[in-house]
Design a protein around this motif. Structure first.
Motif, mmCIF file in Angstrom:
data_model
loop_
_atom_site.group_PDB
_atom_site.id
_atom_site.type_symbol
_atom_site.label_atom_id
_atom_site.label_comp_id
_atom_site.label_asym_id
_atom_site.label_seq_id
_atom_site.Cartn_x
_atom_site.Cartn_y
_atom_site.Cartn_z
ATOM 1 N N VAL A 299 49.376 -24.549 -27.975
ATOM 2 C CA VAL A 299 50.537 -24.503 -28.862
ATOM 3 C C VAL A 299 51.763 -24.103 -28.043
ATOM 4 N N GLU A 300 52.873 -24.760 -28.310
ATOM 5 C CA GLU A 300 54.143 -24.426 -27.648
ATOM 6 C C GLU A 300 54.696 -23.133 -28.228
ATOM 7 N N GLY B 169 63.166 -30.105 -20.915
ATOM 8 C CA GLY B 169 62.924 -28.751 -20.449
ATOM 9 C C GLY B 169 61.465 -28.492 -20.149
ATOM 10 N N ILE B 170 61.165 -27.228 -19.888
ATOM 11 C CA ILE B 170 59.815 -26.794 -19.586
ATOM 12 C C ILE B 170 59.233 -26.134 -20.816
ATOM 13 N N VAL B 171 57.998 -26.456 -21.128
ATOM 14 C CA VAL B 171 57.319 -25.923 -22.301
ATOM 15 C C VAL B 171 56.265 -24.932 -21.836
ATOM 16 N N VAL B 172 56.226 -23.751 -22.476
ATOM 17 C CA VAL B 172 55.183 -22.768 -22.220
ATOM 18 C C VAL B 172 54.144 -22.918 -23.329
ATOM 19 N N LEU B 173 52.904 -23.126 -22.920
ATOM 20 C CA LEU B 173 51.809 -23.347 -23.859
ATOM 21 C C LEU B 173 50.792 -22.224 -23.783
ATOM 22 N N SER C 274 46.748 -15.995 -21.693
ATOM 23 C CA SER C 274 46.718 -17.131 -20.769
ATOM 24 C C SER C 274 47.804 -18.115 -21.171
ATOM 25 N N ALA C 275 48.616 -18.539 -20.206
ATOM 26 C CA ALA C 275 49.721 -19.445 -20.495
ATOM 27 C C ALA C 275 49.819 -20.494 -19.394
ATOM 28 N N MET C 276 50.374 -21.640 -19.750
ATOM 29 C CA MET C 276 50.604 -22.689 -18.764
ATOM 30 C C MET C 276 51.933 -23.374 -19.045
ATOM 31 N N LEU C 277 52.456 -24.052 -18.036
ATOM 32 C CA LEU C 277 53.717 -24.782 -18.165
ATOM 33 C C LEU C 277 53.443 -26.273 -18.249
ATOM 34 N N LYS C 278 54.275 -26.979 -19.012
ATOM 35 C CA LYS C 278 54.188 -28.436 -19.133
ATOM 36 C C LYS C 278 55.541 -29.024 -18.767
ATOM 37 N N GLU D 201 59.442 -24.757 -35.031
ATOM 38 C CA GLU D 201 58.217 -25.373 -35.532
ATOM 39 C C GLU D 201 57.226 -25.485 -34.377
ATOM 40 N N ALA D 202 55.985 -25.072 -34.624
ATOM 41 C CA ALA D 202 54.976 -25.094 -33.565
ATOM 42 C C ALA D 202 54.566 -26.528 -33.251
ATOM 43 N N THR D 203 54.611 -26.864 -31.972
ATOM 44 C CA THR D 203 54.134 -28.155 -31.513
ATOM 45 C C THR D 203 52.746 -27.945 -30.945
ATOM 46 N N SER D 204 51.790 -28.750 -31.363
ATOM 47 C CA SER D 204 50.413 -28.581 -30.923
ATOM 48 C C SER D 204 50.051 -29.621 -29.877
#
Length: 76
Positions: A10-11, A54-58, A33-37, A2-5
């Motif tokens: 978006v994850e 964990g680490i989330v890629v957004l 373009s991507a970033m880590l959270k 499920e997409a987390t916004s």
């Protein structure tokens, strides 16, 4: 998944630091373009990184569909 916004982000992936860095690199090489959270929290709790979620890629919502295809190809 499920997409987390996160606002306009978006994850597209969640995992440990090295996997997330790999996915981020793959996305960026594909022009997304991507970033880590949560990178800092995971580094502190490592080797128990999953305790912190964990680490989330957004990515931007506009690039979500293409980004998910890139991630799926990696995991196949």
């Amino acid at each position: 998944m499920e997409a987390t916004s996160y606002g306009s982000l978006v994850e597209v992936y969640r995992g440990n630091l090295w996997e997330a860095e790999l996915i981020k690199g793959l996305l960026e090489s594909a022009g997304v373009s991507a970033m880590l959270k949560d990178e800092t929290l995971s580094a502190v709790t490592s080797p128990y990184a999953n305790i912190g979620g964990g680490i989330v890629v957004l990515v931007n919502k506009e690039e979500e569909v293409y980004a998910r295809k890139v991630v799926e190809r990696r995991q196949a």
